[in-house]
Design an enzyme around this catalytic site. Structure first.
Site, mmCIF file in Angstrom:
data_model
loop_
_atom_site.group_PDB
_atom_site.id
_atom_site.type_symbol
_atom_site.label_atom_id
_atom_site.label_comp_id
_atom_site.label_asym_id
_atom_site.label_seq_id
_atom_site.Cartn_x
_atom_site.Cartn_y
_atom_site.Cartn_z
ATOM 1 N N CYS A 40 -34.526 -25.151 -9.621
ATOM 2 C CA CYS A 40 -33.351 -24.507 -9.101
ATOM 3 C C CYS A 40 -33.150 -23.160 -9.566
ATOM 4 O O CYS A 40 -32.882 -23.202 -10.738
ATOM 5 C CB CYS A 40 -32.095 -25.512 -9.250
ATOM 6 S SG CYS A 40 -30.805 -24.871 -8.613
ATOM 7 N N ALA A 160 -27.066 -25.799 4.299
ATOM 8 C CA ALA A 160 -27.337 -25.253 2.853
ATOM 9 C C ALA A 160 -29.006 -25.514 2.538
ATOM 10 O O ALA A 160 -29.601 -26.584 3.088
ATOM 11 C CB ALA A 160 -26.839 -26.369 1.785
ATOM 12 N N HIS A 166 -22.478 -24.265 -4.737
ATOM 13 C CA HIS A 166 -22.324 -22.941 -4.687
ATOM 14 C C HIS A 166 -21.561 -22.659 -3.398
ATOM 15 O O HIS A 166 -21.399 -23.324 -2.294
ATOM 16 C CB HIS A 166 -23.685 -22.094 -4.613
ATOM 17 C CG HIS A 166 -24.548 -22.207 -3.280
ATOM 18 N ND1 HIS A 166 -25.392 -23.413 -3.105
ATOM 19 C CD2 HIS A 166 -24.723 -21.473 -2.186
ATOM 20 C CE1 HIS A 166 -25.920 -23.490 -2.189
ATOM 21 N NE2 HIS A 166 -25.707 -22.145 -1.388
ATOM 22 N N PHE A 308 -22.379 -29.451 26.018
ATOM 23 C CA PHE A 308 -20.945 -29.042 26.695
ATOM 24 C C PHE A 308 -20.323 -28.478 25.777
ATOM 25 O O PHE A 308 -19.364 -27.431 26.482
ATOM 26 C CB PHE A 308 -20.373 -30.505 26.962
ATOM 27 C CG PHE A 308 -19.051 -30.514 27.360
ATOM 28 C CD1 PHE A 308 -18.753 -30.175 28.639
ATOM 29 C CD2 PHE A 308 -18.044 -30.795 26.521
ATOM 30 C CE1 PHE A 308 -17.344 -30.262 29.053
ATOM 31 C CE2 PHE A 308 -16.447 -30.777 26.879
ATOM 32 C CZ PHE A 308 -16.161 -30.405 28.032
#
Length: 359
Positions: A40, A160, A166, A308
């Protein structure tokens, strides 16, 4: 360079941002799994994996673009709009276009790999709100820029691509059409009644109580009367204010608690759904507006928008807001743990960050 193009029929501006097509999950039928903690780029210690920070609330003695931060703002690696350049407004036959000038920033809400805002200490959420305010105040000085939209995408269904908690800020050189429609509708009500429609809604909802999820000294959270989505929840300040960036400290303190509770209720009741929240605020180039009222809309992604809805503008909501609010009111949210973020973070009425800015 991104480009803004205007639809000549409805007046909607579209951002053509071809560089964002380089994002790894774009144009795939099934989105790749969200990036986890080991790789990360938003986790503390991985600062070299992001562009240089624009702003950070840091522990004193820590260095920019290194560990020791509590909330950190960086440019988006794949920006929808770019801060460099001139607007270069021009015609193209019957069409209007301009350069894709603006700002696109990521607010990393914690140095730790939390996947939920509701898991953060309330003090941490308050600092995130202060960062929102600081970035709007700073970008408001740029005369090319007109409107700032703060938003959060959570989960695959919410758009995300990183699970680390965040939010984002996109600042545009024009007022988005949805904001313009809100302001126009609010102005029509004000011209007819002489009052702010949002203030009237807050008064009516708190009096009726049946759609209220949470009521505090500064805010009312409720499921709106004409909810588009199941468990859609609005957070509206009780004191009239058109610009989020003018929020005072007592309101920030209360909003941190309210946002934690609302998101916690939704996550607990609905098994951590994907969701979005959006901060609706007035354009930079308007002074205080008596008819418009900033607010936050929280939208769980429990149903899909299909043909729709796209074709008609109608939404089909299978859960009456009265039932949704009654259900959420009963949900208990655990008090978040305290820790480093709960240390003395306010001096003289507001956070004292060690800020670093890109030259």
């Amino acid at each position: 360079m991104p480009e803004l193009r205007k639809d000549p029929i409805v007046g909607r501006w579209v951002i053509i941002a071809d560089e964002r097509a380089r994002r790894p999950h774009d144009f795939k039928a099934a989105q790749a799994p969200l990036v986890g903690a080991q790789t990360c780029p938003f986790c503390e210690g991985h600062e070299e994996m992001t562009p240089p920070e624009i702003l950070a609330y840091r522990d004193f003695g820590s260095r920019p673009n290194g560990p020791g931060w509590r909330v950190r703002v960086v440019p988006n690696r794949f920006p929808a709009l770019k801060i460099e350049g001139e607007l270069d407004k021009r015609g193209d036959g019957i069409y209007d276009r301009m350069a894709g000038v603006g700002a696109h920033e990521v607010i990393i809400e914690s140095p730790h790999h939390h996947v939920s805002t509701a898991s953060l200490p309330v003090e941490n959420i308050r600092e995130v709100l202060w960062v929102y305010r600081d970035r709007l105040v700073d970008l408001k000085r740029d005369r090319r820029l007109v409107h700032g939209m703060l938003f959060k995408n959570v989960g695959e269904g919410g758009g995300a691509s990183l699970e680390h908690t965040h939010s984002q800020l996109i600042v545009t050189p024009i007022v988005p059409i949805s904001v313009w429609e809100e302001m126009t509708g609010a102005l029509e009500f004000f011209n007819y009644r002489g009052r702010c429609i949002y203030c009237d809604i807050v008064q009516q909802e708190t009096a009726a109580e049946k759609r209220v999820v949470l009521d505090t000294p500064h805010f009312t959270a409720f499921c709106p009367y004409a909810s588009r989505f199941p468990f859609e929840t609005w957070i509206v300040p009780k004191t009239h204010e058109s610009h989020f960036e003018n929020i005072p400290k007592p309101a920030v303190d209360d909003l941190g608690h309210v946002l934690h509770q609302v998101l916690g209720k939704l996550e607990t009741a609905l098994d951590s759904p994907s969701y979005n929240y959006i901060v609706h605020t007035a354009p930079f180039d308007h002074s205080e507006l008596p008819h418009y009222h900033w607010h936050i809309e929280v939208i769980p992604r429990l149903t899909r928008v299909a043909g729709f809805e796209w074709g008609s503008g109608f939404y089909i909501n299978p859960v009456p807001p009265e039932h949704a609010a009654a259900f959420l009111r009963e949900v208990e949210v655990a008090t978040p743990r305290t820790g480093a973020a709960a240390r003395e973070w306010v001096t003289g009425g507001r956070p004292q960050p060690l800020a670093s800015k890109v030259p």
